[in-house]
Design a protein around this motif. Structure first.
Motif, PDB file in Angstrom:
ATOM      1  N   LYS A   1       2.331 -32.743  39.855  1.00 37.62           N
ATOM      2  CA  LYS A   1       1.717 -31.413  39.810  1.00 37.62           C
ATOM      3  C   LYS A   1       1.252 -31.074  38.391  1.00 37.62           C
ATOM      4  O   LYS A   1       1.732 -31.628  37.411  1.00 37.62           O
ATOM      5  N   SER A   2       0.341 -30.133  38.309  1.00 32.44           N
ATOM      6  CA  SER A   2      -0.135 -29.679  36.998  1.00 32.44           C
ATOM      7  C   SER A   2       0.939 -28.829  36.323  1.00 32.44           C
ATOM      8  O   SER A   2       1.849 -28.306  36.985  1.00 32.44           O
ATOM      9  N   LEU A   3       0.820 -28.680  35.023  1.00 36.20           N
ATOM     10  CA  LEU A   3       1.785 -27.866  34.277  1.00 36.20           C
ATOM     11  C   LEU A   3       1.845 -26.429  34.791  1.00 36.20           C
ATOM     12  O   LEU A   3       2.946 -25.901  34.998  1.00 36.20           O
TER      13      LEU A   3
ATOM     14  N   ALA B   1       6.662 -23.032  39.768  1.00 38.16           N
ATOM     15  CA  ALA B   1       7.494 -23.595  40.835  1.00 38.16           C
ATOM     16  C   ALA B   1       8.895 -22.991  40.785  1.00 38.16           C
ATOM     17  O   ALA B   1       9.346 -22.502  39.743  1.00 38.16           O
ATOM     18  N   PRO B   2       9.611 -23.065  41.901  1.00 41.96           N
ATOM     19  CA  PRO B   2      11.013 -22.645  41.860  1.00 41.96           C
ATOM     20  C   PRO B   2      11.807 -23.548  40.925  1.00 41.96           C
ATOM     21  O   PRO B   2      11.422 -24.703  40.694  1.00 41.96           O
ATOM     22  N   VAL B   3      12.895 -23.033  40.383  1.00 39.07           N
ATOM     23  CA  VAL B   3      13.679 -23.824  39.430  1.00 39.07           C
ATOM     24  C   VAL B   3      14.218 -25.106  40.046  1.00 39.07           C
ATOM     25  O   VAL B   3      14.540 -26.048  39.331  1.00 39.07           O
ATOM     26  N   SER B   4      14.277 -25.177  41.359  1.00 40.05           N
ATOM     27  CA  SER B   4      14.723 -26.405  42.019  1.00 40.05           C
ATOM     28  C   SER B   4      13.728 -27.549  41.833  1.00 40.05           C
ATOM     29  O   SER B   4      14.024 -28.697  42.180  1.00 40.05           O
TER      30      SER B   4
ATOM     31  N   VAL C   1      10.401 -21.866  37.117  1.00 38.96           N
ATOM     32  CA  VAL C   1      10.644 -22.634  35.898  1.00 38.96           C
ATOM     33  C   VAL C   1      10.241 -21.791  34.686  1.00 38.96           C
ATOM     34  O   VAL C   1      10.947 -21.759  33.671  1.00 38.96           O
ATOM     35  N   ARG C   2       9.144 -21.072  34.795  1.00 44.05           N
ATOM     36  CA  ARG C   2       8.691 -20.206  33.697  1.00 44.05           C
ATOM     37  C   ARG C   2       9.732 -19.126  33.397  1.00 44.05           C
ATOM     38  O   ARG C   2      10.038 -18.841  32.236  1.00 44.05           O
ATOM     39  N   ASP C   3      10.291 -18.523  34.449  1.00 44.00           N
ATOM     40  CA  ASP C   3      11.334 -17.505  34.254  1.00 44.00           C
ATOM     41  C   ASP C   3      12.510 -18.091  33.480  1.00 44.00           C
ATOM     42  O   ASP C   3      13.063 -17.441  32.589  1.00 44.00           O
ATOM     43  N   LEU C   4      12.898 -19.308  33.849  1.00 42.33           N
ATOM     44  CA  LEU C   4      14.023 -19.955  33.178  1.00 42.33           C
ATOM     45  C   LEU C   4      13.699 -20.204  31.709  1.00 42.33           C
ATOM     46  O   LEU C   4      14.521 -19.963  30.826  1.00 42.33           O
TER      47      LEU C   4
END
Length: 73
Positions: free
Chosen positions: A17-19, A25-28, A50-53
């Motif tokens: 997938k792209s960045l 995406a979900p953190v999973s 992932v961004r939230d994390l």
């Protein structure tokens, strides 16, 4: 800027997938974080993606503390 081996950090389903897709995406999507782990992160600190994390203040604080340790060694 540091490079990263995406195969080592992403679940196989997300490796191509792209960045922007990975960040949304979900953190999973990260290796080692299950769907249940993602649910628990969301419940505990409101992390959904992932961004939230990456933007989580607690993660940034922990990184800053770790960086201080490496400077004092």
């Amino acid at each position: 800027m540091a490079s990263i081996d995406l195969d080592k950090v992403l679940d196989k389903a997300w490796a191509d997938k792209s960045l922007p897709e990975v960040l949304d995406a979900p953190v999973s999507a990260l290796k080692g974080i299950s769907d249940r782990g993602g649910e628990l992160l969301q419940q505990a600190v409101g992390v959904k993606t992932v961004r939230d994390l990456a933007e989580l203040k607690y993660a940034r604080w922990a990184q800053a503390l770790a960086a201080l340790e490496t400077r004092t060694d």
